[in-house]
Scaffold this motif. Structure first.
Motif: not given
Length: 285
Positions: A156-182
């Motif tokens: 329910n979240s996406i984090k992206v980081n560089t080799k030296d530890g810098k990163f950005a991370e989404t807020l928690p993602i929940e609910g219809d229209g944002f999460v799809f499973r099939f």
């Protein structure tokens, strides 16, 4: 003798008060001249600030206050006319950039959809067969990044980081229209879409570090990490640029519309037509 002395002192006080009053009126006149000078030189914001302060600084300079308030409407009109011209110039400058970058995208809109989406051509193929990130830009300029995970993990979240530890991370993602499973072709897919509500600086981070090695971590009940390929980084960076240009152009168009409405209101007010200016169009103080 004592009475004459008191009279002389009182006369000095009165003369001092009169002199002080004249001096204040003189300062108020100079202040008003400065306002006119700012107005004539196109420094409208500074002129408006001085007009708003003249009544506080010179509360008894009635004529100067009256003249300043009368000038205020013309300063506002000139300021809005300048803003309209500036917006027109910038919109003209933005449009070729938008048209150019749109060539990197495929436009899709289904009949049942309320809006279309610009998908980077490099990732606009069929359902992916590996874990990845992909992006798109809606008609209104808003961007999304979505993670695609193949398997049984729930994240329910996406984090992206560089080799030296810098990163950005989404807020928690929940609910219809944002999460799809099939299921598709015997595989279980999970797609989690981070819109501007959840982004939390992720798109800007990938754009800023598009030339650096980046690692994606999908976080949830389990954790999965993978390197973000250059083709995906470029697609997201291109989406970010398109989104920013479209939103900036839309912001300029909105600012122009508000300026036009304020001028319409000022014209109506000048002609003594009782028109109420909506609060959303009023100038912030």
């Amino acid at each position: 003798m004592k009475k004459t002395k008191h009279t002389f002192i009182l006369l000095l006080v009165v003369l001092g008060i009169v002199s002080c009053g004249e001096r204040k009126n003189s300062l108020a006149t100079e202040y008003l001249i400065d306002i006119h000078s700012l107005y004539q030189n196109g420094k409208y914001e500074a002129a408006l600030q001085k007009i708003d302060s003249i009544q506080i600084l010179f509360p008894k300079a009635f004529q100067e206050i009256k003249d300043a308030l009368a000038l205020k409407q013309e300063v506002r009109r000139a300021s809005d006319e300048k803003q309209i011209n500036n917006c027109d110039s910038l919109i003209v400058a933005y449009q070729p950039k938008i048209d150019s970058i749109k060539k990197l995208f495929t436009y899709r809109k289904e009949k049942e959809d309320d809006y279309g989406v610009y998908i980077p051509k490099t990732i606009s193929g069929n359902t992916p067969n590996v874990n990845t990130l992909r992006s798109g830009v809606n008609d209104n300029g808003s961007m999304y990044i979505e993670s695609v995970y193949i398997g049984g993990q729930i994240h329910n979240s996406i984090k992206v980081n560089t080799k030296d530890g810098k990163f950005a991370e989404t807020l928690p993602i929940e609910g219809d229209g944002f999460v799809f499973r099939f299921n598709h072709m015997g595989k279980q897919y999970e797609i989690v879409q981070a819109t501007s509500v959840h982004d939390n600086g992720l798109a800007n981070f990938i754009f800023a570090y598009a030339d650096s090695p980046l690692t994606v971590t999908l976080k949830g009940k389990n954790t999965t990490s993978f390197a973000l390929p250059n083709i995906q980084k470029k697609a997201i960076a291109d989406s970010y640029q398109l989104s920013r240009l479209m939103l900036q152009k839309d912001s300029l168009a909105t600012a122009k519309d508000k300026a036009q409405m304020r001028i319409k209101y000022l014209n109506a007010k000048r002609d003594s037509i009782p028109v109420v200016l909506p609060s959303s169009l009023q100038e912030k103080k």
